[in-house]
Scaffold this motif. Structure first.
Motif, short mmCIF file in Angstrom:
data_model
loop_
_atom_site.label_atom_id
_atom_site.label_comp_id
_atom_site.label_asym_id
_atom_site.label_seq_id
_atom_site.Cartn_x
_atom_site.Cartn_y
_atom_site.Cartn_z
N ALA A 830 0.85 -1.19 0.00
CA ALA A 830 0.00 0.00 0.00
C ALA A 830 0.89 1.25 0.00
CB ALA A 830 -0.90 0.00 1.22
N PRO A 831 0.55 2.26 -0.79
CA PRO A 831 1.38 3.46 -0.85
C PRO A 831 1.24 4.33 0.40
CG PRO A 831 -0.57 3.74 -2.20
CD PRO A 831 -0.60 2.32 -1.71
N LEU A 832 2.35 4.64 1.04
CA LEU A 832 2.39 5.58 2.17
C LEU A 832 1.31 5.31 3.20
CD1 LEU A 832 3.11 8.90 0.26
CD2 LEU A 832 4.72 7.52 1.56
N SER A 833 1.08 4.05 3.51
CA SER A 833 0.04 3.71 4.48
C SER A 833 0.62 3.67 5.89
CB SER A 833 -0.56 2.34 4.14
OG SER A 833 0.45 1.35 4.19
N ALA A 834 -0.25 3.96 6.85
CA ALA A 834 0.18 3.87 8.24
C ALA A 834 0.42 2.41 8.59
CB ALA A 834 -0.89 4.46 9.15
N PRO A 835 1.41 2.12 9.39
CA PRO A 835 1.68 0.72 9.77
C PRO A 835 0.51 0.16 10.58
CG PRO A 835 2.99 2.23 11.11
CD PRO A 835 2.37 3.04 10.03
N PRO A 836 0.18 -1.09 10.34
CA PRO A 836 -0.94 -1.69 11.07
C PRO A 836 -0.70 -1.78 12.57
CG PRO A 836 0.22 -3.34 9.77
CD PRO A 836 0.74 -2.02 9.36
N GLY A 837 0.53 -1.68 12.98
CA GLY A 837 0.82 -1.71 14.40
C GLY A 837 0.53 -0.41 15.11
N GLY A 838 -0.01 0.58 14.36
CA GLY A 838 -0.31 1.86 14.97
C GLY A 838 0.96 2.55 15.43
N ASN A 839 0.98 2.95 16.68
CA ASN A 839 2.15 3.65 17.23
C ASN A 839 3.11 2.70 17.93
OD1 ASN A 839 1.24 6.20 16.40
ND2 ASN A 839 -0.12 6.34 18.19
N LYS A 840 3.01 1.42 17.66
CA LYS A 840 3.87 0.45 18.32
C LYS A 840 5.33 0.73 18.03
CE LYS A 840 4.76 -4.52 18.69
NZ LYS A 840 4.33 -5.87 18.29
N VAL A 841 6.12 0.73 19.09
CA VAL A 841 7.57 0.92 18.94
C VAL A 841 8.28 -0.19 19.70
CG1 VAL A 841 7.35 3.43 18.73
CG2 VAL A 841 7.77 2.41 20.97
N ALA A 842 9.53 -0.41 19.34
CA ALA A 842 10.34 -1.39 20.06
C ALA A 842 10.69 -0.81 21.42
CB ALA A 842 11.61 -1.70 19.27
N SER A 843 10.27 -1.46 22.47
CA SER A 843 10.48 -0.96 23.82
C SER A 843 11.97 -0.97 24.17
CB SER A 843 9.71 -1.82 24.82
OG SER A 843 9.91 -1.36 26.14
N LYS A 844 12.41 0.12 24.77
CA LYS A 844 13.82 0.23 25.17
C LYS A 844 14.16 -0.81 26.22
CE LYS A 844 15.19 3.36 28.16
NZ LYS A 844 15.58 4.63 28.81
N VAL A 845 15.31 -1.45 26.07
CA VAL A 845 15.80 -2.39 27.07
C VAL A 845 16.39 -1.60 28.23
CG1 VAL A 845 17.45 -4.21 27.59
CG2 VAL A 845 16.21 -4.23 25.42
N VAL A 846 15.86 -1.79 29.42
CA VAL A 846 16.34 -1.11 30.61
C VAL A 846 17.41 -1.95 31.30
CG1 VAL A 846 15.71 -0.23 32.89
CG2 VAL A 846 14.20 0.16 30.92
N CYS A 847 17.16 -3.25 31.42
CA CYS A 847 18.12 -4.17 32.04
C CYS A 847 18.75 -5.02 30.95
CB CYS A 847 17.44 -5.05 33.07
SG CYS A 847 18.56 -6.25 33.83
N ASN A 848 20.00 -4.72 30.65
CA ASN A 848 20.69 -5.46 29.59
C ASN A 848 21.06 -6.88 30.03
OD1 ASN A 848 21.37 -4.89 26.91
ND2 ASN A 848 22.46 -3.03 27.53
N CYS A 849 21.32 -7.06 31.31
CA CYS A 849 21.82 -8.36 31.78
C CYS A 849 20.82 -9.49 31.52
CB CYS A 849 22.16 -8.28 33.26
SG CYS A 849 23.49 -7.13 33.65
N VAL A 850 19.54 -9.22 31.79
CA VAL A 850 18.53 -10.26 31.62
C VAL A 850 17.47 -9.86 30.58
CG1 VAL A 850 18.83 -11.33 33.86
CG2 VAL A 850 17.30 -9.40 33.65
#
Length: 903
Positions: A830-850
């Motif tokens: 689809a041309p220039l369509s909004a992603p179906p995930g809406g505003n979903k973003v990859a959540s920042k990793v706070v604890c790298n160890c686990v």
């Protein structure tokens, strides 16, 4: 079958002991050494991922030589490489004198490496032109200690952190820069809640979250603050007059100076409340024990020595030195900056804390080494050294284990200097360093886990560094390279004389170094590898006959000055070199991130270490963003008097208005132009020659770059990172990083005023592997939009978005989750369509160890979890603990949100 080898971490000056698990050829894992007194088994996020760094594809494996500036380097052998180097250096010395060559070294070298180079430079070549990147790190602390106490000798131990009643942290985000020590401080404060913690910093950092009193001073006003505190201490009588009269000198001049630094004036200069100044002075003046900790916030300044001296004045005025829990304690930035200072491998120091300006000191070292004399001419320190290279005064330069093309200020000048130098040798473990392209001769060096020697940490503790695995290819230990070169140069400069370099093993160098310290303030003549192995890491002084090291200096109140008295330093407050004005209206501060190290030559090979902070972003106060009509993620032009960068901007409420912050780590390999230090200035402290890297004046303007590109690809990350950076060089904005954990991927963002030509996009697709195989594609040439996604076994393995960016975060989240569905195909076509995930973003990793991300933590907090609950249910905060301050902040935010909802 796996084996365990004891060694140390190669990052900061805490000097953590590590246990390296390996099979004799490859490092398999790393853990903290519970027997090492520096860390007692703890490691931070960087140290705990050491086994994941050092990507073999990024390593220098063989000597490479370029015969002519216009030619590419080609592989050669060691004999040819070092014969050529010795010929070039000998020729330059013969034609232009010994001061026409220079050596620029690193606080990450081992002590034996340092000593071999110093003997080569001063004893053989006959120049004082040897300096190190420790000049950027701790030289103001060195000079401050020497001026006030008589010697470059931190008087404290780490155990003082746990024993102190009042701790002042100034100019250090200790939670990020020295996480393991911060964990010790956290634990001590939890065990003794009456312990008072004062944090002084222009930013409300993670360190400040633990503070009882936080002073958000204006950048560069530390001297005024300390003078204001002393003014109150004098007024209230909170000083130790007996100590001052018996053990110090110069107090009357300082008393006269600080009389003018009234609480009201200091509060105005520093931008704080006078009442807070009084509260801090009361704590310092009434506490049984007072400890101060500082780092780059004081040192990296045009008046860094004055800042250090003003802080030490507080200890001398109150007698808070030489006893448990007390003293001025410099936190070293690099793993062996102290070793470089011990061996005298800086232009302003000789071995054993001797002074190159002192004729008797020069004669002592010359006699010990068996040479006629040492050079008298002052050596060039880092900033002046590269200016001299640019001016044509230095004809041959040797760089070892450091990356000046990223780390020094005013990068435009540095790159011009490197390009102009007739002969440049780069001795380096990684080919990805920004300095390597300037090498006429590249010498592959061994790295962490591959060589033996010793290091000295911030508390003067010497550890034996052991090799666990062989170096790859033909890489060799740094000391061995220096010695081999020196022997060849000897044949050209002093033929038929006994060699100054009979060393066959690292310990032989250590023993010579130790012997040269005998009788000095740092006497470590009683140490050898056997002692270190049998008794563990030891603190100097450790003279012959000693049973153990010295935990605390000046307990007898005798200082290392001529008369045994400490000296007060009376220096007036001077503001930063660059101040805000109508053209450059923001104060830019630079600093460290939690999970990256210096120029990312090593940490930049580990995708996991990008998961907390993926890219360089300019931070501004939220009200500053609003005032300028800027939004999170928007691209802006950041300009100083020396250069400019285009970067995304974000809101950061840890900053005050008219302030900005950038992480120091990004260089030209990861950013367009020459990296963060394009902006910083080279003005330096007149005593320490340490540059004012911490502060510069900038202006920020929005930029319109309508065409965007986003790319992600798994595998072959070092090669692809390099090629993508080259292909995107024509864009106005370029940022590269890594993402993922088990299988790392390269991520590139770029933006420009218009789309590049088809050939460039095709070349990018070829690097991404999108030019063949099962690739889903959509193109709209009229709008310069193109989408490419490659799936393998139902997973995204490569993608490229050109001309649109709305789906960027959604696609990255899909990649990290390793799952896709039909929505991906529908969106792609689809041309220039909004992603179906809406505003979903990859959540920042706070604890790298686990690998615990922010979404999971917020969900647990919403369900009622406190810090203990997060640790128990998610595991975050239970390993290195570097994420604990952020966990506490998220808990506070969650509780405040719940309260607001309830109301």
């Amino acid at each position: 079958m796996s084996q365990i080898t004891k060694s140390t971490c190669c990052y900061c000056g805490v000097g953590c002991g590590v246990l390296i698990e390996h099979d004799g050829t490859k490092v398999l894992n790393v853990s903290g050494d519970p027997d090492h007194p520096a860390n007692l088994g703890r490691l931070c996020s960087k140290g705990s991922t050491l086994h994941l760094t050092g990507d073999s594809s990024a390593r220098a494996l063989y000597p490479e030589l370029r015969l002519g500036k216009t030619l590419a380097r080609s592989r050669t052998d060691w004999d040819t490489a070092l014969d050529h180097a010795s010929e070039q250096f000998a020729q330059v010395i013969a034609e232009h004198g010994p001061d026409s060559v220079a050596f620029y070294l690193s606080g990450q070298l081992l002590t034996e490496d340092y000593f071999a180079f110093n003997k080569l430079v001063r004893g053989l070549v006959g120049t004082n032109n040897v300096d190190s990147n420790s000049r950027l790190c701790m030289s103001s602390a060195v000079v401050g200690y020497k001026k006030a106490l008589g010697a470059d000798a931190p008087p404290c131990s780490y155990e003082d952190i746990e024993q102190s009643d009042c701790v002042l942290i100034i100019g250090s985000n200790m939670a990020f820069a020295h996480p393991v020590l911060f964990r010790r401080l956290e634990a001590a404060k939890a065990a003794r809640p009456d312990m008072q913690l004062i944090v002084v910093d222009p930013r409300r950092t993670d360190t400040a979250e633990l503070a009882d009193i936080f002073l958000p001073i204006q950048p560069g006003t530390d001297v005024a603050l300390c003078h204001g505190l002393l003014h109150i201490l004098l007024w209230e009588g909170w000083i130790d007059r007996a100590f001052i009269e018996t053990h110090t000198e110069g107090f009357d001049a300082l008393k006269t100076l600080v009389r003018d630094y009234t609480p009201e004036l200091v509060a105005e200069i520093c931008g704080i409340k006078a009442s807070d100044l009084h509260n801090v002075a009361r704590l310092i003046g009434s506490t049984p024990s007072f400890l101060s900790l500082w780092c780059m916030g004081l040192n990296q300044s045009s008046c860094g020595t004055d800042k250090v001296g003003a802080l030490i004045n507080l200890h001398l005025a109150t007698g808070q030195i030489g006893k448990p829990g007390s003293g001025p304690f410099s936190l070293t930035g690099q793993p062996n900056a102290m070793g470089g200072r011990e061996t005298g491998t800086m232009a302003s120091i000789l071995p054993g804390h001797r002074d190159p300006k002192n004729a008797e000191h020069r004669a002592e070292v010359a006699r010990f080494w068996g040479v006629d004399s040492l050079p008298e001419n002052p050596g060039l320190t880092a900033i002046d050294l590269f200016q001299a290279i640019k001016d044509g005064k230095i004809k041959a330069l040797w760089i070892a284990c450091t990356n000046p093309a990223q780390s020094l200020p005013n990068q435009t000048l540095i790159h011009e200097a490197l390009a102009a130098c007739p002969f440049v040798v780069v001795q380096e473990a990684f080919t990805t360093s920004e300095t390597v392209p300037y090498a006429d001769l590249l010498l592959p060096a061994a790295s962490w886990s591959e060589k033996e020697g010793s290091v000295t940490n911030s508390e003067r503790r010497i550890s034996h560094v052991r090799a666990a695995v062989p170096a790859p290819g033909e890489a060799r230990p740094d000391w061995a390279i220096a010695v081999d070169f020196a022997k060849r140069l000897e044949q050209r400069l002093r033929a038929n004389q006994p060699s100054l370099f009979p060393f066959q093993h690292a310990e032989e160098i250590f023993l010579e170094h130790a012997a040269l310290t005998a009788g000095r303030d740092l006497d470590l003549s009683g140490l050898n590898y056997t002692v270190l192995d049998s008794q563990g890491p030891q603190q100097w002084p450790f003279p012959q006959g000693a049973a153990q090291g010295t935990a605390r200096l000046y307990q007898d109140r005798q200082f290392a000055t001529d008369n045994g008295k400490a000296k007060f330093m009376a220096s007036a407050y001077e503001p930063t070199v660059e101040r805000r004005d109508a053209r450059y209206e923001l104060s830019l501060m630079t600093g460290r991130l939690r999970d990256q190290w210096h120029g990312m030559t090593r940490t930049g090979t580990c995708a996991r270490l990008f998961s907390h902070t993926e890219e360089a972003v300019l931070s501004l106060n939220p009200r500053e963003l609003s005032r300028r009509n800027l939004s999170d993620g928007q691209l802006v032009s950041v300009k100083s008097r020396r250069g400019s960068l285009i970067l995304p901007v974000k809101a950061d409420d840890s900053l005050q208005m008219a302030q900005a912050f950038l992480p120091m780590h990004w260089g030209g390999r990861y950013l367009k132009a020459l990296g963060i230090n394009t902006l910083t200035l080279g003005d330096y402290d007149p005593y320490s020659q340490q540059p004012e890297l911490k502060h510069s004046a900038i202006t920020v303007k929005p930029v319109e770059l309508p065409w965007t590109l986003y790319a992600l690809v798994e595998g072959d990350v070092q090669n692809r990172l390099t090629r993508l950076r080259e292909l995107a060089d024509g864009c106005d904005y370029v940022s590269l990083s890594l993402v993922g954990r088990d299988t790392p991927a390269v991520v590139m963002r770029a933006a420009h005023t218009s789309a590049p030509d088809k050939a460039t996009l095709a070349a990018i697709d070829e690097v991404l592997g999108l030019d063949e195989g099962p690739v889903m594609a959509y193109d709209d040439p009229r709008q310069s939009v193109g989408k490419r996604v490659k799936l393998e076994d139902g997973r995204i393995t490569a993608l490229r978005l050109a001309g649109e960016s709305a789906a960027r975060e959604w696609l990255k989240a899909l990649y990290l989750e390793g799952e896709t569905d039909d929505s991906l195909r529908r969106w792609l076509l689809a041309p220039l369509s909004a992603p179906p995930g809406g505003n979903k973003v990859a959540s920042k990793v706070v604890c790298n160890c686990v690998n615990v991300n922010e979404d999971a933590i917020k969900a647990a907090i919403g369900a009622g979890a406190d810090l203990d609950g997060l640790k128990q249910n998610l595991g975050c905060g239970t390993q290195c603990g570097s994420c604990v301050p952020e966990l506490k902040r998220l808990i506070n935010q969650g509780q405040a949100s719940q309260l607001a909802t309830a109301l």
